[in-house]
Design a protein around this motif. Structure first.
Motif, PDB file in Angstrom:
ATOM      1  N   ILE A 230       0.838  -1.194   0.000  1.00  0.00           N
ATOM      2  CA  ILE A 230       0.000   0.000   0.000  1.00  0.00           C
ATOM      3  C   ILE A 230       0.877   1.250   0.000  1.00  0.00           C
ATOM      4  O   ILE A 230       0.629   2.205  -0.748  1.00  0.00           O
ATOM      5  CB  ILE A 230      -0.976  -0.014   1.196  1.00  0.00           C
ATOM      6  CG1 ILE A 230      -2.001  -1.145   1.005  1.00  0.00           C
ATOM      7  CG2 ILE A 230      -1.670   1.330   1.356  1.00  0.00           C
ATOM      8  CD1 ILE A 230      -2.855  -1.436   2.225  1.00  0.00           C
ATOM      9  N   THR A 231       1.926   1.237   0.793  1.00  0.00           N
ATOM     10  CA  THR A 231       2.851   2.373   0.837  1.00  0.00           C
ATOM     11  C   THR A 231       3.504   2.590  -0.524  1.00  0.00           C
ATOM     12  O   THR A 231       3.622   3.735  -0.986  1.00  0.00           O
ATOM     13  CB  THR A 231       3.923   2.153   1.925  1.00  0.00           C
ATOM     14  OG1 THR A 231       3.269   2.033   3.190  1.00  0.00           O
ATOM     15  CG2 THR A 231       4.924   3.296   1.965  1.00  0.00           C
TER      16      THR A 231
ATOM     17  N   GLN B 277       0.908   4.171  -2.742  1.00  0.00           N
ATOM     18  CA  GLN B 277       0.676   5.558  -2.318  1.00  0.00           C
ATOM     19  C   GLN B 277       1.795   6.466  -2.829  1.00  0.00           C
ATOM     20  O   GLN B 277       1.534   7.562  -3.343  1.00  0.00           O
ATOM     21  CB  GLN B 277       0.588   5.655  -0.794  1.00  0.00           C
ATOM     22  CG  GLN B 277      -0.693   5.137  -0.223  1.00  0.00           C
ATOM     23  CD  GLN B 277      -0.678   5.070   1.302  1.00  0.00           C
ATOM     24  OE1 GLN B 277       0.368   4.862   1.923  1.00  0.00           O
ATOM     25  NE2 GLN B 277      -1.842   5.217   1.899  1.00  0.00           N
ATOM     26  N   ASN B 278       3.037   6.017  -2.711  1.00  0.00           N
ATOM     27  CA  ASN B 278       4.181   6.802  -3.183  1.00  0.00           C
ATOM     28  C   ASN B 278       4.140   6.978  -4.692  1.00  0.00           C
ATOM     29  O   ASN B 278       4.409   8.067  -5.205  1.00  0.00           O
ATOM     30  CB  ASN B 278       5.500   6.162  -2.755  1.00  0.00           C
ATOM     31  CG  ASN B 278       5.725   6.256  -1.257  1.00  0.00           C
ATOM     32  OD1 ASN B 278       5.149   7.110  -0.584  1.00  0.00           O
ATOM     33  ND2 ASN B 278       6.539   5.369  -0.728  1.00  0.00           N
TER      34      ASN B 278
ATOM     35  N   THR C 296       1.280   9.456  -5.508  1.00  0.00           N
ATOM     36  CA  THR C 296       1.650  10.819  -5.112  1.00  0.00           C
ATOM     37  C   THR C 296       2.714  11.392  -6.045  1.00  0.00           C
ATOM     38  O   THR C 296       2.586  12.516  -6.529  1.00  0.00           O
ATOM     39  CB  THR C 296       2.159  10.835  -3.657  1.00  0.00           C
ATOM     40  OG1 THR C 296       1.116  10.341  -2.808  1.00  0.00           O
ATOM     41  CG2 THR C 296       2.558  12.226  -3.221  1.00  0.00           C
TER      42      THR C 296
ATOM     43  N   GLN D 107      -8.186   4.927  -2.510  1.00  0.00           N
ATOM     44  CA  GLN D 107      -7.730   3.649  -1.971  1.00  0.00           C
ATOM     45  C   GLN D 107      -8.937   2.820  -1.561  1.00  0.00           C
ATOM     46  O   GLN D 107      -9.775   3.266  -0.775  1.00  0.00           O
ATOM     47  CB  GLN D 107      -6.814   3.845  -0.766  1.00  0.00           C
ATOM     48  CG  GLN D 107      -6.306   2.529  -0.204  1.00  0.00           C
ATOM     49  CD  GLN D 107      -5.399   2.708   0.998  1.00  0.00           C
ATOM     50  OE1 GLN D 107      -4.875   3.790   1.244  1.00  0.00           O
ATOM     51  NE2 GLN D 107      -5.218   1.637   1.756  1.00  0.00           N
TER      52      GLN D 107
ATOM     53  N   PHE E 119      -5.754   0.773  -5.585  1.00  0.00           N
ATOM     54  CA  PHE E 119      -6.136   2.162  -5.782  1.00  0.00           C
ATOM     55  C   PHE E 119      -6.843   2.227  -7.123  1.00  0.00           C
ATOM     56  O   PHE E 119      -6.548   1.436  -8.029  1.00  0.00           O
ATOM     57  CB  PHE E 119      -4.900   3.069  -5.781  1.00  0.00           C
ATOM     58  CG  PHE E 119      -4.306   3.256  -4.416  1.00  0.00           C
ATOM     59  CD1 PHE E 119      -4.512   4.425  -3.708  1.00  0.00           C
ATOM     60  CD2 PHE E 119      -3.534   2.259  -3.840  1.00  0.00           C
ATOM     61  CE1 PHE E 119      -3.970   4.595  -2.444  1.00  0.00           C
ATOM     62  CE2 PHE E 119      -2.983   2.419  -2.578  1.00  0.00           C
ATOM     63  CZ  PHE E 119      -3.201   3.595  -1.877  1.00  0.00           C
TER      64      PHE E 119
END
Length: 167
Positions: free
Chosen positions: A39-40, A43-44, A47, A55, A61
């Protein structure tokens, strides 16, 4: 009296058993969830690429490009789609179908990322999915029809999907 006690306990049991078996295809909704690290990573990626995405509780996502207006899919739905799939690591397209008729699948037989992402739009809608490895093909290389690696193990995937029909 014994008949009434028997009916009192058996009728609710029969009715509750029937209500649990309303899934006609025999497939159930997956409860798989991506790892925190996956997930991280997504997310990165989202972004750093200025992507507007939501999410899902599973860890995928998605971006709804067009919500559609028809039926919503479930794991027992036969979905007809046009799509393209690319590797997030290098943008390489590993698979696609853009034929006029689309291609049909039973949603519950597809990767979990599609099972969670496709119901975010209705028939006629389009969605972009960002899927971590654990909700895609995991730790196994996926080969193409020639035996070459099409999707390396532990790949993060992006799918652009046009949901043509839901049955």
């Amino acid at each position: 009296m014994k008949k009434w006690i028997f009916l009192l306990f058996t009728v609710p049991a029969i009715l509750s058993a029937c209500s649990k078996s309303d899934n006609k295809c025999g497939l159930t909704d997956s409860n798989a969830v991506a790892t925190t690290a996956e997930i991280t990573y997504l997310q990165n990626y989202i972004t750093s690429n200025s992507i507007l995405a939501v999410q899902h509780s599973s860890g995928i996502f998605y971006t709804v490009n067009d919500p559609g207006v028809g039926n919503t899919a479930s794991v027992c739905s036969n979905v007809t789609v046009n799509y393209s799939g690319t590797l997030l690591s290098n943008g390489h397209e590993f698979d696609s179908n853009t034929s006029t008729a689309g291609v049909s699948f039973l949603l519950g037989q597809l990767i979990v990322g599609w099972q969670k992402g496709i119901p975010q739009v209705k028939s006629g809608g389009t969605v972009t999915l960002y899927i971590p490895p654990s909700l895609a093909y995991g730790t196994v290389d996926r080969l193409d029809q020639y035996g070459a690696v099409a999707i390396p193990a532990n790949s993060y995937l992006k799918f652009s999907i046009h949901l043509l029909d839901v049955q």
